[in-house]
Design an enzyme around this catalytic site. Structure first.
Site, PDB file in Angstrom:
ATOM      1  N   ASP A 474       0.581  -1.139   0.014  1.00  0.00           N
ATOM      2  CA  ASP A 474       0.117  -0.015  -0.068  1.00  0.00           C
ATOM      3  C   ASP A 474       0.888   1.158   0.054  1.00  0.00           C
ATOM      4  OD1 ASP A 474      -2.329   1.542   0.329  1.00  0.00           O
ATOM      5  OD2 ASP A 474      -2.939   0.571   2.062  1.00  0.00           O
ATOM      6  N   ASP A 544     -10.575   2.084  -3.588  1.00  0.00           N
ATOM      7  CA  ASP A 544     -11.098   1.819  -2.191  1.00  0.00           C
ATOM      8  C   ASP A 544     -12.633   1.943  -2.213  1.00  0.00           C
ATOM      9  OD1 ASP A 544      -8.807   1.217  -0.638  1.00  0.00           O
ATOM     10  OD2 ASP A 544      -8.803   3.565   0.259  1.00  0.00           O
TER      11      ASP A 544
HETATM   12  C1  DGJ Z   1      -5.755   1.895   1.735  1.00  0.00           C
HETATM   13  C2  DGJ Z   1      -6.325   0.710   1.128  1.00  0.00           C
HETATM   14  O1  DGJ Z   1      -6.581   0.947  -0.344  1.00  0.00           O
HETATM   15  C3  DGJ Z   1      -7.317  -0.032   1.770  1.00  0.00           C
HETATM   16  O2  DGJ Z   1      -7.640  -1.218   1.102  1.00  0.00           O
HETATM   17  C4  DGJ Z   1      -6.602  -0.654   2.966  1.00  0.00           C
HETATM   18  O3  DGJ Z   1      -5.313  -1.308   2.836  1.00  0.00           O
HETATM   19  C5  DGJ Z   1      -6.230   0.747   3.831  1.00  0.00           C
HETATM   20  N1  DGJ Z   1      -5.365   1.518   2.951  1.00  0.00           N
HETATM   21  C6  DGJ Z   1      -5.476   0.309   5.261  1.00  0.00           C
HETATM   22  O4  DGJ Z   1      -4.811   1.210   5.816  1.00  0.00           O
END
Ligand code: DGJ
Length: 733
Positions: A474, A544
């Site tokens: 990430d 997301d």
């Molecule tokens: C952003 C990501 O896109 C999510 O899927 C998740 O992993 C969060 N960060 C965790 O902090």
């Protein structure tokens, strides 16, 4: 195949031609990029001539670079359009005059040192020409490298500057691909958005002047993608000319074009020059990232399928490139930071019963991270939550029959972390100035090798101990106050690019040491979903936003360049956490099927009925997984233009197709609307849920959407909002 007559160079395959001409002043001129032309030795007659001046010397007339289409245009010598590069010389002047010295042609395609790029598996798959040019007065050399592929309607390019003279010069702009299109009768398509609504399709007519998209955020960004397409006004999904340009890079970029008042369109893509300045010292070289241009006359769909094939097969690399991707469950939306070993094991046990194949533990397993205010950089397990460590948890998850994956955010550090307390200078920032926090965190200075080494050791240790099967990488904030405490003042303009080189270095080391691990990229959703990252991580978290209706747009837009196998797509709980929308669980699955499929919820909270549904969905996906992930993708109806979205995954031999059709809002007493399928074989007969029909009928006459939505399924007879169906077609003759 590359032909040359000494003056004209013709890069050709069975679909495209790209023609370059050596100009009398030693520069490289651009003649043509488009559908295949038969080879001939002299292309003089197609080289444009302006009225005010001539693009080549003409008896009794002056000639001006302003009228000549160029391959890699320079500033300050009479071409007043945007330049593809700018070098500040030792005397402070900004004029370059690179003249042809030689060229070499070889089969295959060389790797680009330290950079992701398309590749070939055998030398027969491509041919590459490298032009050597020199600016003697300034003491600089330039290599322009072009590859034409045998099997893809694509040209890959990059440039390399070398300093042979004394002292150092400053490269202030160094684009990768510059293309002078012979007219301006195009529309420009870019992908723009923001967090949770990435890669929306944006199409507008070209106008005189400069237009385009860029990122100055330190990542390719959710806001704009390093891609642009030029299409004729009549081009649609299925027909018409389309030229797509895409940058194999994950940092700041510029993708823009200038329509001159002369009617020429200069399209350019490369590293973003905002904040960029690369010092080139004696004996040093600088290589630009690779850019790829694809040509199609089968509309935007043809362009996208060319990108999908090239990027899916010859950019993404490693063992996972062609392997069916596992169905995963990720605990993020199910638990957020609130979990312990027992909860995770219960989730894994429940998921295993449903047929899931991989469990991914997301954020919150390390340091003392109960929310997003701490611990990034301290990649040590939080014993309060996981008393048996990651190893103990991984063993228990594996005992359920699932594989085990783990989340990292390797490039970040929290102010509240042991790492930051020990090495505050390892975070990007300007001493004496406040650092801007983003999601309560700072960015590690990946331009420094010791920082990358340190993170490599930590991540590697966890991988080895826990025998990870998968990593979600990430990256949740952009770069501000860009400054490296390890670089002198004159090299601060290099930090953005050096940072990305550090990211690539870490990816390279981790993926080559652990080739069996499946890497999924992520950046606060799809904030760094680009070809550069795709090289290392064959799939990425698309967004997301897990709402099925939102995903129609996000996945539709993403598919402009990126194959379904690269798009992480999960079924989440309702009401949806991003939109509050309630959609049927089959709608959520039907959209997510067209990607690397998974679940992002707490399966313990599903009702028994829902569990049966999920079992059925997983069994269905397993049955059709290869087609969903790797089938040829045809967009049929756009969510940006219609209440109905439709697309299809079709097997290469056209014997099978899975056509997804969704209606966002239901209407009473609907007027007739037919969905005309695409990508089928017109002469074959297909059977599908409504009977059987020939391909020509399905494609020319189409299917009545009212009938289609009534195909019996889990929805029952009721048709409401947010419903869709997957038509399963199979050729029977
Ligand atoms: C952003 C990501 O896109 C999510 O899927 C998740 O992993 C969060 N960060 C965790 O902090």
């Amino acid at each position: 195949m590359i032909y040359h007559s000494g003056r004209d160079f013709h890069l050709q395959n069975d679909k495209i031609s790209y023609i370059i001409r050596l100009l009398p002043n030693g520069h490289l001129g651009h003649v043509y990029f488009g559908g295949r032309l038969e080879q001939r030795d002299d292309w003089s007659n197609v080289f444009p001539v302006g009225e005010g001046a001539y693009s080549e010397p003409h008896p009794g007339k002056s000639w001006s670079l302003d009228w000549a289409p160029h391959e890699y245009p320079t500033d300050g010598q009479g071409d007043f359009h945007q330049p593809a590069f700018v070098i500040e010389q030792t005397d402070g002047s900004r004029v370059s005059d690179f003249k042809y010295v030689s060229h070499r042609i070889a089969k295959g395609k060389p790797r680009l040192e330290g950079l992701p790029a398309t590749y070939v598996e055998s030398d027969d798959e491509a041919e590459t020409i490298v032009f050597e040019l020199e600016d003697k007065e300034a003491g600089n050399r330039l290599e322009l490298m072009y590859t034409v592929f045998r099997d893809y309607p694509a040209i890959a390019r990059s440039a390399r500057f070398s300093r042979v003279g004394k002292g150092s010069v400053a490269i202030r702009r160094a684009y990768s691909f510059s293309l002078d299109l012979a007219d301006s009768d195009y529309e420009l398509i870019t992908l723009s958005g923001a967090w949770a609504r990435e890669r929306y399709v944006n199409r507008r007519p070209l106008v005189e002047g400069v237009q385009g998209v860029y990122s100055a955020r330190g990542a390719s960004s959710a806001n704009f993608n390093p891609f642009m397409a030029f299409v004729r006004p009549n081009t649609d999904e299925q027909q018409g000319e389309a030229i797509g340009m895409s940058l194999v890079y994950s940092g700041n970029f510029d993708a823009d074009c200038e329509v001159g008042t002369d009617g020429v369109t200069r399209a350019m893509i490369g590293i973003g020059d905002r904040g960029f300045c690369w010092r080139l010292g004696e004996g040093e070289s600088f290589r630009t990232p690779e850019a790829v241009a694809v040509w199609s006359e089968e509309g935007l769909g043809g362009m996208s399928r060319a990108f999908h094939r090239l990027y899916g097969r010859r950019l993404a690399h490693g063992v996972w490139r062609d392997r069916p991707r596992p169905i995963l469950i990720n605990n993020w939306e199910g638990t957020y930071f609130d979990f312990d070993e027992q909860k995770i094991v219960e989730i894994a046990q429940e998921a295993a019963k449903l047929g899931v194949e991989l469990f991914v533990l997301d954020d919150g397993w390390f340091g003392h991270r109960d929310d997003d205010h701490s611990s990034l950089g301290d990649w040590f397990v939080d014993g309060r939550k996981l008393p048996n460590g990651i190893v103990g948890l991984a063993d228990k998850v594996r005992a359920t029959g699932l594989k085990f994956g783990l989340w990292f955010e390797p490039e970040m550090v929290s102010p509240d972390s042991d790492l930051f307390r020990a090495h505050p200078d390892w975070a990007i920032g300007i001493p004496g100035r406040e650092r801007t926090e983003g999601r309560n965190q700072y960015v590690l200075d990946f331009s420094r090798k010791e920082v990358v080494d340190f993170i490599f050791d930590l991540v590697d240790k966890t991988i080895v101990e826990a025998k990870l099967d998968y990593i979600k990488w990430d990256m949740n904030r952009n770069i501000t106050e860009v400054f490296s405490q390890a670089l002198p003042a004159e090299k601060q303009g290099e930090v953005f690019h050096r940072y990305i080189l550090g990211v690539y270095d870490l990816y390279e080391r981790l993926t080559s040491k652990h080739p069996e691990i499946l890497f999924e990229s992520c950046a606060g959703g799809g904030g760094r979903f680009d070809p550069g990252i795709l090289y290392y991580a064959p799939q990425g978290w698309t967004s997301d936003d897990t709402d099925a209706v939102e995903r129609l747009k996000i996945q539709y837009g993403t598919s402009m360049v990126y194959p379904q196998s690269s798009m992480g797509a999960h079924v989440s709980a309702v009401p949806n956490h991003q939109t509050g929308r309630i959609t049927h669980i089959d709608t959520r699955a039907s959209v997510a099927y067209y990607g690397a499929f998974g679940y992002e919820l707490d399966p313990r909270k599903l009702t028994d009925d829902e569990k049966e549904t999920v079992k059925r969905q997983i069994a269905y996906y397993k049955q059709h997984r290869e087609l969903f992930q790797f089938g040829e993708f045809f967009r049929i109806s756009s969510p940006f233009e219609s209440n109905v979205t439709a697309w299809a995954a079709v097997s290469p031999d056209k014997s099978k197709a899975l056509v997804g059709v969704w209606q966002v809002l239901n209407r009473p007493n609907q007027p007739l609307k037919r969905i005309r399928l695409v990508g089928l074989d017109p002469s074959r007969t297909y059977k599908y849920q409504l009977g059987r029909a020939r391909g020509d009928e399905l494609m020319r006459l189409g299917i009545d959407i009212r009938k289609l939505l009534r195909i019996s399924g889990n929805y029952g007879d009721f048709i409401g909002d947010f419903m869709g169906r997957i038509l399963e077609l199979e050729a029977i003759d």
